[in-house]
Design a protein around this motif. Structure first.
Motif, PDB file in Angstrom:
ATOM      1  N   GLN A 164      50.782  18.083  30.321  1.00 53.19           N
ATOM      2  CA  GLN A 164      50.997  16.902  29.491  1.00 53.19           C
ATOM      3  C   GLN A 164      50.446  15.619  30.114  1.00 53.19           C
ATOM      4  OE1 GLN A 164      52.238  17.535  26.436  1.00 53.19           O
ATOM      5  NE2 GLN A 164      52.296  19.649  27.133  1.00 53.19           N
ATOM      6  N   MET A 165      50.074  15.667  31.383  1.00 56.84           N
ATOM      7  CA  MET A 165      49.589  14.468  32.080  1.00 56.84           C
ATOM      8  C   MET A 165      48.219  14.048  31.556  1.00 56.84           C
ATOM      9  SD  MET A 165      50.490  15.224  36.048  1.00 56.84           S
ATOM     10  CE  MET A 165      52.152  15.397  36.617  1.00 56.84           C
ATOM     11  N   SER A 166      48.031  12.754  31.553  1.00 56.95           N
ATOM     12  CA  SER A 166      46.737  12.210  31.109  1.00 56.95           C
ATOM     13  C   SER A 166      45.694  12.405  32.214  1.00 56.95           C
ATOM     14  CB  SER A 166      46.865  10.724  30.782  1.00 56.95           C
ATOM     15  OG  SER A 166      47.067   9.975  31.961  1.00 56.95           O
ATOM     16  N   ASP A 167      44.435  12.302  31.826  1.00 56.99           N
ATOM     17  CA  ASP A 167      43.353  12.439  32.800  1.00 56.99           C
ATOM     18  C   ASP A 167      43.411  11.344  33.855  1.00 56.99           C
ATOM     19  OD1 ASP A 167      42.365  14.742  31.618  1.00 56.99           O
ATOM     20  OD2 ASP A 167      40.998  13.663  30.301  1.00 56.99           O
ATOM     21  N   ASP A 168      43.855  10.158  33.478  1.00 54.51           N
ATOM     22  CA  ASP A 168      43.975   9.059  34.447  1.00 54.51           C
ATOM     23  C   ASP A 168      45.012   9.383  35.523  1.00 54.51           C
ATOM     24  OD1 ASP A 168      42.057   7.525  33.148  1.00 54.51           O
ATOM     25  OD2 ASP A 168      43.543   6.525  31.875  1.00 54.51           O
ATOM     26  N   ILE A 169      46.145   9.932  35.106  1.00 52.45           N
ATOM     27  CA  ILE A 169      47.184  10.300  36.081  1.00 52.45           C
ATOM     28  C   ILE A 169      46.681  11.412  36.989  1.00 52.45           C
ATOM     29  CG2 ILE A 169      49.484  11.317  36.346  1.00 52.45           C
ATOM     30  CD1 ILE A 169      50.297   9.833  33.795  1.00 52.45           C
ATOM     31  N   LEU A 170      45.999  12.382  36.395  1.00 52.53           N
ATOM     32  CA  LEU A 170      45.461  13.471  37.209  1.00 52.53           C
ATOM     33  C   LEU A 170      44.455  12.949  38.233  1.00 52.53           C
ATOM     34  CD1 LEU A 170      44.956  16.256  34.519  1.00 52.53           C
ATOM     35  CD2 LEU A 170      46.810  16.031  36.180  1.00 52.53           C
ATOM     36  N   ILE A 202      46.251  11.462  41.194  1.00 45.07           N
ATOM     37  CA  ILE A 202      46.838  12.411  42.142  1.00 45.07           C
ATOM     38  C   ILE A 202      45.799  13.366  42.727  1.00 45.07           C
ATOM     39  CG2 ILE A 202      49.134  12.280  41.104  1.00 45.07           C
ATOM     40  CD1 ILE A 202      48.605  14.996  39.785  1.00 45.07           C
ATOM     41  N   GLY A 203      44.542  13.143  42.379  1.00 40.54           N
ATOM     42  CA  GLY A 203      43.462  13.923  42.978  1.00 40.54           C
ATOM     43  C   GLY A 203      43.281  15.309  42.385  1.00 40.54           C
ATOM     44  N   ARG A 204      43.623  15.464  41.121  1.00 42.98           N
ATOM     45  CA  ARG A 204      43.470  16.758  40.449  1.00 42.98           C
ATOM     46  C   ARG A 204      42.606  16.597  39.205  1.00 42.98           C
ATOM     47  NH1 ARG A 204      44.737  20.440  44.039  1.00 42.98           N
ATOM     48  NH2 ARG A 204      46.681  19.948  45.031  1.00 42.98           N
ATOM     49  N   SER A 205      41.913  17.650  38.861  1.00 39.25           N
ATOM     50  CA  SER A 205      41.105  17.615  37.640  1.00 39.25           C
ATOM     51  C   SER A 205      41.826  18.394  36.551  1.00 39.25           C
ATOM     52  CB  SER A 205      39.732  18.244  37.902  1.00 39.25           C
ATOM     53  OG  SER A 205      39.878  19.632  38.121  1.00 39.25           O
ATOM     54  N   ARG A 206      41.383  18.211  35.332  1.00 41.55           N
ATOM     55  CA  ARG A 206      41.954  18.946  34.210  1.00 41.55           C
ATOM     56  C   ARG A 206      41.759  20.454  34.432  1.00 41.55           C
ATOM     57  NH1 ARG A 206      45.792  17.999  31.190  1.00 41.55           N
ATOM     58  NH2 ARG A 206      45.065  15.868  31.056  1.00 41.55           N
ATOM     59  N   ALA A 207      40.628  20.840  35.002  1.00 38.32           N
ATOM     60  CA  ALA A 207      40.357  22.258  35.270  1.00 38.32           C
ATOM     61  C   ALA A 207      41.357  22.824  36.289  1.00 38.32           C
ATOM     62  CB  ALA A 207      38.930  22.435  35.763  1.00 38.32           C
ATOM     63  N   ASP A 208      41.695  22.034  37.321  1.00 40.51           N
ATOM     64  CA  ASP A 208      42.698  22.472  38.301  1.00 40.51           C
ATOM     65  C   ASP A 208      44.031  22.750  37.617  1.00 40.51           C
ATOM     66  OD1 ASP A 208      40.873  22.066  40.366  1.00 40.51           O
ATOM     67  OD2 ASP A 208      41.665  20.073  40.872  1.00 40.51           O
TER      68      ASP A 208
END
Length: 83
Positions: free
Chosen positions: A56-62, A65-71
């Motif tokens: 549910q996290m937005s791409d900006d939040i990811l 925190i140093g994570r990508s949508r793919a992760d």
């Protein structure tokens, strides 16, 4: 041969547990097993909930925190019982 092994056990010196002692020991074992099961179920629930929240996290939040949508998708695809 097997009979000889059984005959060597000295039943006179073995501690004799009363019915109450057997019951208490059994109850402790069941309690420990139930606690372990509840802990496992709670862990699985939390893992599933956290993976849902990550999705549910937005791409900006990811990005923060140093994570990508793919992760996140890779992690979220795992079954709840896998860490």
């Amino acid at each position: 041969m097997r009979q000889e092994c059984i005959d060597t056990i000295d039943t006179q010196t073995a501690p004799q547990l009363s019915w109450g002692q057997w019951a208490k020991t059994g109850a402790r074992m069941v309690k420990a097993d139930v606690l372990q099961l509840v802990t496992l179920l709670w862990t699985w629930h939390e893992r599933s909930r956290q993976r849902f929240k990550m999705r549910q996290m937005s791409d900006d939040i990811l990005k923060d925190i140093g994570r990508s949508r793919a992760d996140i998708e890779k992690e979220a695809q795992k079954p709840f019982w896998k860490a």
